[in-house]
Design a protein around this motif. Structure first.
Motif, PDB file in Angstrom:
ATOM      1  N   CYS A 133     -10.062  -9.512  -5.179  1.00 53.34           N
ATOM      2  CA  CYS A 133      -9.267  -8.282  -4.317  1.00 53.34           C
ATOM      3  C   CYS A 133      -9.074  -8.922  -2.848  1.00 53.34           C
ATOM      4  O   CYS A 133      -8.218  -8.235  -2.522  1.00 53.34           O
ATOM      5  CB  CYS A 133     -10.456  -7.328  -4.406  1.00 53.34           C
TER       6      CYS A 133
ATOM      7  N   GLU B  31      -2.081 -10.703   0.173  1.00 49.92           N
ATOM      8  CA  GLU B  31      -0.879 -10.967  -0.410  1.00 49.92           C
ATOM      9  C   GLU B  31      -0.332  -9.724  -0.207  1.00 49.92           C
ATOM     10  O   GLU B  31       1.200  -9.993   0.295  1.00 49.92           O
ATOM     11  CB  GLU B  31      -0.854 -11.339  -1.815  1.00 49.92           C
TER      12      GLU B  31
ATOM     13  N   TYR C 240      -8.305  -1.502  -6.953  1.00 50.24           N
ATOM     14  CA  TYR C 240      -9.049  -2.539  -7.176  1.00 50.24           C
ATOM     15  C   TYR C 240     -10.591  -2.466  -6.881  1.00 50.24           C
ATOM     16  O   TYR C 240     -10.893  -1.574  -6.701  1.00 50.24           O
ATOM     17  CB  TYR C 240      -8.579  -3.541  -5.643  1.00 50.24           C
TER      18      TYR C 240
ATOM     19  N   VAL D 265      -4.130 -11.072 -10.449  1.00 50.83           N
ATOM     20  CA  VAL D 265      -3.764 -11.146  -8.895  1.00 50.83           C
ATOM     21  C   VAL D 265      -2.517 -12.196  -8.724  1.00 50.83           C
ATOM     22  O   VAL D 265      -1.446 -11.859  -8.030  1.00 50.83           O
ATOM     23  CB  VAL D 265      -4.724 -11.248  -8.295  1.00 50.83           C
TER      24      VAL D 265
ATOM     25  N   HIS E 239       1.377 -11.125  -8.698  1.00 53.07           N
ATOM     26  CA  HIS E 239       1.331  -9.519  -8.834  1.00 53.07           C
ATOM     27  C   HIS E 239       2.000  -8.876  -7.617  1.00 53.07           C
ATOM     28  O   HIS E 239       3.144  -8.224  -7.811  1.00 53.07           O
ATOM     29  CB  HIS E 239      -0.017  -9.266  -9.127  1.00 53.07           C
ATOM     30  N   VAL E 240       2.019  -9.338  -6.496  1.00 55.21           N
ATOM     31  CA  VAL E 240       2.495  -8.641  -5.391  1.00 55.21           C
ATOM     32  C   VAL E 240       4.269  -8.965  -5.229  1.00 55.21           C
ATOM     33  O   VAL E 240       4.922  -7.957  -5.054  1.00 55.21           O
ATOM     34  CB  VAL E 240       1.905  -9.102  -3.998  1.00 55.21           C
TER      35      VAL E 240
ATOM     36  N   TYR F 213      -2.189   0.781  -5.461  1.00 54.56           N
ATOM     37  CA  TYR F 213      -2.771  -0.118  -6.130  1.00 54.56           C
ATOM     38  C   TYR F 213      -4.442   0.027  -6.275  1.00 54.56           C
ATOM     39  O   TYR F 213      -4.818   0.501  -5.259  1.00 54.56           O
ATOM     40  CB  TYR F 213      -2.570  -1.612  -5.806  1.00 54.56           C
TER      41      TYR F 213
ATOM     42  N   ARG G 212      -8.295  -2.997 -12.496  1.00 57.15           N
ATOM     43  CA  ARG G 212      -7.284  -3.476 -11.662  1.00 57.15           C
ATOM     44  C   ARG G 212      -5.746  -3.098 -12.032  1.00 57.15           C
ATOM     45  O   ARG G 212      -5.220  -3.411 -13.234  1.00 57.15           O
ATOM     46  CB  ARG G 212      -7.244  -4.896 -11.302  1.00 57.15           C
TER      47      ARG G 212
ATOM     48  N   GLU H 167      -5.442 -10.325  -3.500  1.00 59.46           N
ATOM     49  CA  GLU H 167      -4.438  -9.367  -3.832  1.00 59.46           C
ATOM     50  C   GLU H 167      -4.436  -8.619  -2.258  1.00 59.46           C
ATOM     51  O   GLU H 167      -3.292  -8.419  -1.850  1.00 59.46           O
ATOM     52  CB  GLU H 167      -4.986  -8.234  -4.679  1.00 59.46           C
TER      53      GLU H 167
ATOM     54  N   THR I 111      -1.864  -1.151 -10.928  1.00 56.22           N
ATOM     55  CA  THR I 111      -0.847  -0.761  -9.759  1.00 56.22           C
ATOM     56  C   THR I 111       0.143   0.195 -10.366  1.00 56.22           C
ATOM     57  O   THR I 111       0.614   0.173 -11.373  1.00 56.22           O
ATOM     58  CB  THR I 111       0.019  -1.794  -9.452  1.00 56.22           C
TER      59      THR I 111
END
Length: 155
Positions: free
Chosen positions: A44, A50, A36, A139, A142-143, A34, A119, A47, A121
């Motif tokens: 950031c 997380e 950032y 964000v 997203h994880v 990812y 940003r 993110e 991934t």
């Protein structure tokens, strides 16, 4: 963005401990890569925290999480220490690697144009093929979305 199904560009970058990490050395593992904009900024930080909180889940899926920004390795060390992060952060001060991943682009903010990190991934499979990609990431959630996609891809 690079297209899903293409080979991920090779890279070698220093991590927060000034240890070189190369894509070729990670073959055989799933990689969440990812990008950032900047250490210690609100989005950031959220993110990175997380991803750190979800590390056990990603470990269970055999995936390595790598965050990339143009910040220095010292900045990464400070960020990791302040936020108690357990993920690996890579430093790309020349932006060469970010350019190869098509995440270094023209951005606009308050009417000003400048080059910066979008940003983004990627999920890279054990053979080095891009299996999923997100651009202009928001964000929130997203994880979790990346983790769900990784589970689906591993089927």
């Amino acid at each position: 963005m690079l297209e899903v199904g293409t080979t991920a560009p090779d890279f070698c970058l220093s991590n927060q401990d000034d240890v070189e990490i190369c894509l070729r050395d990670l073959r055989g593992k799933w990689i969440v890569l990812y990008f950032y904009p900047k250490d210690s900024t609100p989005g950031c930080t959220t993110e990175a925290c997380e991803f750190t909180s979800a590390m056990d889940d990603y470990d269970d899926l055999g995936a390595i999480i790598l965050g990339v920004s143009a910040d220095s390795t010292q900045s990464h060390r400070n960020f990791i220490e302040r936020q108690s992060l357990s993920i690996t952060l890579l430093s790309d001060p020349t932006t060469q690697m970010m350019q190869s991943y098509a995440v270094w682009a023209m951005k606009k903010n308050y009417g000003k144009e400048y080059m910066g990190i979008v940003r983004s991934t990627y999920i890279i499979d054990p053979k080095g093929i891009i299996k999923a990609a997100w651009s202009n990431v928001k964000v929130k959630d997203h994880v979790e979305k990346v983790k769900e996609e990784l589970v689906t891809l591993q089927g």
